[in-house]
Write a protein that holds these residues in place. Structure first.
Motif, PDB file in Angstrom:
ATOM      1  N   VAL A  34     -33.933   4.856  -4.688  1.00 28.62           N
ATOM      2  CA  VAL A  34     -34.354   5.815  -3.667  1.00 28.62           C
ATOM      3  C   VAL A  34     -34.452   5.192  -2.283  1.00 28.62           C
ATOM      4  O   VAL A  34     -34.578   5.905  -1.276  1.00 28.62           O
ATOM      5  CB  VAL A  34     -35.713   6.460  -4.032  1.00 28.62           C
ATOM      6  CG1 VAL A  34     -35.586   7.351  -5.251  1.00 28.62           C
ATOM      7  CG2 VAL A  34     -36.788   5.390  -4.247  1.00 28.62           C
ATOM      8  N   ASP A  78     -29.408   5.761  -1.399  1.00 31.37           N
ATOM      9  CA  ASP A  78     -28.945   7.070  -1.867  1.00 31.37           C
ATOM     10  C   ASP A  78     -28.998   7.220  -3.379  1.00 31.37           C
ATOM     11  O   ASP A  78     -28.333   8.084  -3.936  1.00 31.37           O
ATOM     12  CB  ASP A  78     -27.541   7.361  -1.357  1.00 31.37           C
ATOM     13  CG  ASP A  78     -26.537   6.266  -1.708  1.00 31.37           C
ATOM     14  OD1 ASP A  78     -26.968   5.190  -2.157  1.00 31.37           O
ATOM     15  OD2 ASP A  78     -25.335   6.482  -1.521  1.00 31.37           O
ATOM     16  N   THR A 124     -31.437   7.930  -6.937  1.00 31.64           N
ATOM     17  CA  THR A 124     -32.524   8.885  -7.224  1.00 31.64           C
ATOM     18  C   THR A 124     -33.636   8.269  -8.062  1.00 31.64           C
ATOM     19  O   THR A 124     -34.652   8.920  -8.294  1.00 31.64           O
ATOM     20  CB  THR A 124     -31.974  10.120  -7.958  1.00 31.64           C
ATOM     21  OG1 THR A 124     -31.305   9.718  -9.159  1.00 31.64           O
ATOM     22  CG2 THR A 124     -31.002  10.890  -7.079  1.00 31.64           C
ATOM     23  N   THR A 171     -27.418   8.968  11.099  1.00 30.11           N
ATOM     24  CA  THR A 171     -28.235  10.028  10.496  1.00 30.11           C
ATOM     25  C   THR A 171     -28.720  11.000  11.563  1.00 30.11           C
ATOM     26  O   THR A 171     -28.689  12.219  11.374  1.00 30.11           O
ATOM     27  CB  THR A 171     -29.434   9.421   9.746  1.00 30.11           C
ATOM     28  OG1 THR A 171     -28.951   8.550   8.715  1.00 30.11           O
ATOM     29  CG2 THR A 171     -30.303  10.503   9.130  1.00 30.11           C
ATOM     30  N   LEU A 188     -36.103  13.674   4.848  1.00 31.48           N
ATOM     31  CA  LEU A 188     -34.848  12.964   5.057  1.00 31.48           C
ATOM     32  C   LEU A 188     -35.086  11.643   5.784  1.00 31.48           C
ATOM     33  O   LEU A 188     -34.601  10.588   5.361  1.00 31.48           O
ATOM     34  CB  LEU A 188     -33.876  13.826   5.857  1.00 31.48           C
ATOM     35  CG  LEU A 188     -32.555  13.149   6.237  1.00 31.48           C
ATOM     36  CD1 LEU A 188     -31.714  12.894   4.998  1.00 31.48           C
ATOM     37  CD2 LEU A 188     -31.783  14.010   7.232  1.00 31.48           C
ATOM     38  N   ILE A 246     -36.628   8.425   4.104  1.00 35.12           N
ATOM     39  CA  ILE A 246     -35.782   7.513   3.329  1.00 35.12           C
ATOM     40  C   ILE A 246     -35.443   6.306   4.186  1.00 35.12           C
ATOM     41  O   ILE A 246     -35.070   6.437   5.343  1.00 35.12           O
ATOM     42  CB  ILE A 246     -34.492   8.229   2.876  1.00 35.12           C
ATOM     43  CG1 ILE A 246     -34.825   9.463   2.038  1.00 35.12           C
ATOM     44  CG2 ILE A 246     -33.599   7.276   2.070  1.00 35.12           C
ATOM     45  CD1 ILE A 246     -33.626  10.342   1.737  1.00 35.12           C
ATOM     46  N   PRO A 277     -30.961   6.482   4.453  1.00 32.87           N
ATOM     47  CA  PRO A 277     -30.335   7.719   3.957  1.00 32.87           C
ATOM     48  C   PRO A 277     -28.818   7.676   4.027  1.00 32.87           C
ATOM     49  O   PRO A 277     -28.238   7.038   4.903  1.00 32.87           O
ATOM     50  CB  PRO A 277     -30.903   8.794   4.893  1.00 32.87           C
ATOM     51  CG  PRO A 277     -31.265   8.057   6.136  1.00 32.87           C
ATOM     52  CD  PRO A 277     -31.707   6.697   5.693  1.00 32.87           C
ATOM     53  N   ALA A 336     -27.960  12.565   0.442  1.00 34.71           N
ATOM     54  CA  ALA A 336     -29.167  13.208   0.959  1.00 34.71           C
ATOM     55  C   ALA A 336     -28.797  14.434   1.787  1.00 34.71           C
ATOM     56  O   ALA A 336     -29.444  15.487   1.701  1.00 34.71           O
ATOM     57  CB  ALA A 336     -29.970  12.222   1.791  1.00 34.71           C
ATOM     58  N   ASP A 392     -27.457  17.264  -0.591  1.00 33.13           N
ATOM     59  CA  ASP A 392     -28.533  18.014  -1.245  1.00 33.13           C
ATOM     60  C   ASP A 392     -29.208  18.964  -0.260  1.00 33.13           C
ATOM     61  O   ASP A 392     -29.569  20.095  -0.610  1.00 33.13           O
ATOM     62  CB  ASP A 392     -29.568  17.047  -1.829  1.00 33.13           C
ATOM     63  CG  ASP A 392     -29.022  16.252  -3.001  1.00 33.13           C
ATOM     64  OD1 ASP A 392     -28.017  16.690  -3.589  1.00 33.13           O
ATOM     65  OD2 ASP A 392     -29.590  15.192  -3.313  1.00 33.13           O
TER      66      ASP A 392
END
Length: 283
Positions: A12, A15, A17, A103, A126, A129, A132, A136, A139
């Motif tokens: 996490v 990227d 989970t 990002t 977002l 993270i 990221p 991300a 989703d």
């Protein structure tokens, strides 16, 4: 089936989970004896794992740096580095800053140019993270669009919006120098191209291999979850030809890449013995 070694996986922190404890539990359940965490442009997950991994499991600190050369984009894996080496830490932070800048630009493009109405909570999640990446955003976009169609993945929707969004990579030569300055081992990740990436042409591969070899890489990620055994053998021959170490990894991301599992070192899912990975003799 799974091999007992896996030198490429994500959490996490970038990227993936899985949290660090969740990943460790899976590693133990599968009986994997040697592994590395290689989050994108961040070492926080690797350092956290190092603190909790039990005796009897060979854990190697890793990082995957998103890079580019004059030939093409590439990913550079660094292993067994000194995390306190100033130049190395500064380079990783630079790589992360580049990623976060991208990002920000992606967020601005989606909200200001395309009119996505994301909530403050979604934005906070977002940017919370550490590093990221595309999943991300995939989703996030999916939540604001109709359900995906059969056979379609959220990442496919993401590509519709900005597959070729520019920027967000550091210089590969600088990455190699930084990892080696910190006493680390440098491996070119998935040399033909990673998951959902356009494959390099034969000329691009050869040109990139020559450039990166001259810059000081130590090895190639020959065993890779998305490569057939024929492709693996092609990479092995190239590694031997250049006197490079041979590595392998699944590129596991958890539910972000559900078709890949821990210890998956080739597309046919053949179990690969540890002695096939010569990189393990030096990390």
């Amino acid at each position: 089936m799974n091999s007992k070694v896996d030198m490429h996986m994500h959490t996490v922190v970038s990227d993936g989970t899985d949290t660090i404890p969740e990943l460790l539990e899976k590693i133990q359940t599968l009986g994997i004896t040697t592994f590395a965490i290689t989050d994108h442009d961040a070492i926080d997950g690797a350092l956290e794992m190092e603190r909790i991994v039990p005796a009897g499991i060979n854990f190697i600190k890793g990082v995957e740096l998103s890079c580019k050369t004059e030939v093409a984009k590439c990913h550079i894996l660094g292993y067994n580095y000194d995390p306190n080496h100033a130049a190395f830490r500064n380079f990783v932070e630079e790589a992360n800053d580049v990623r976060m800048n991208k990002t920000e630009r992606r967020w601005k493009y989606l909200t200001e140019e395309l009119g996505f109405d994301f909530s403050e909570e979604e934005k906070a999640a977002l940017f919370k993270i550490k590093s990221p990446a595309k999943p991300a955003f995939a989703d996030l976009i999916q939540k604001h669009l109709p359900p995906v169609q059969p056979g379609e993945e959220p990442i496919d929707i993401y590509k519709t919006y900005f597959e070729n969004f520019p920027g967000g990579r550091v210089d590969a030569i600088g990455a190699i120098k930084a990892v080696k300055a910190a006493g680390g081992i440098v491996v070119w990740a998935h040399p033909f191209g990673g998951t959902r990436e356009k494959r390099l042409t034969e000329k691009q591969f050869r040109d990139q291999l020559e450039l990166l070899s001259n810059a000081g890489i130590d090895g190639l990620e020959c065993y890779y979850s998305e490569y057939t055994m024929e492709e693996v053998e092609t990479l092995r021959r190239a590694a031997v030809e250049k006197g490079l170490l041979i590595s392998g990894g699944s590129d596991y991301h958890g539910t972000g890449k559900p078709h890949l599992h821990l210890g998956m070192l080739n597309k046919e899912d053949e179990v690969i013995a540890e002695e096939k990975l010569t990189v393990l003799t030096v990390v």
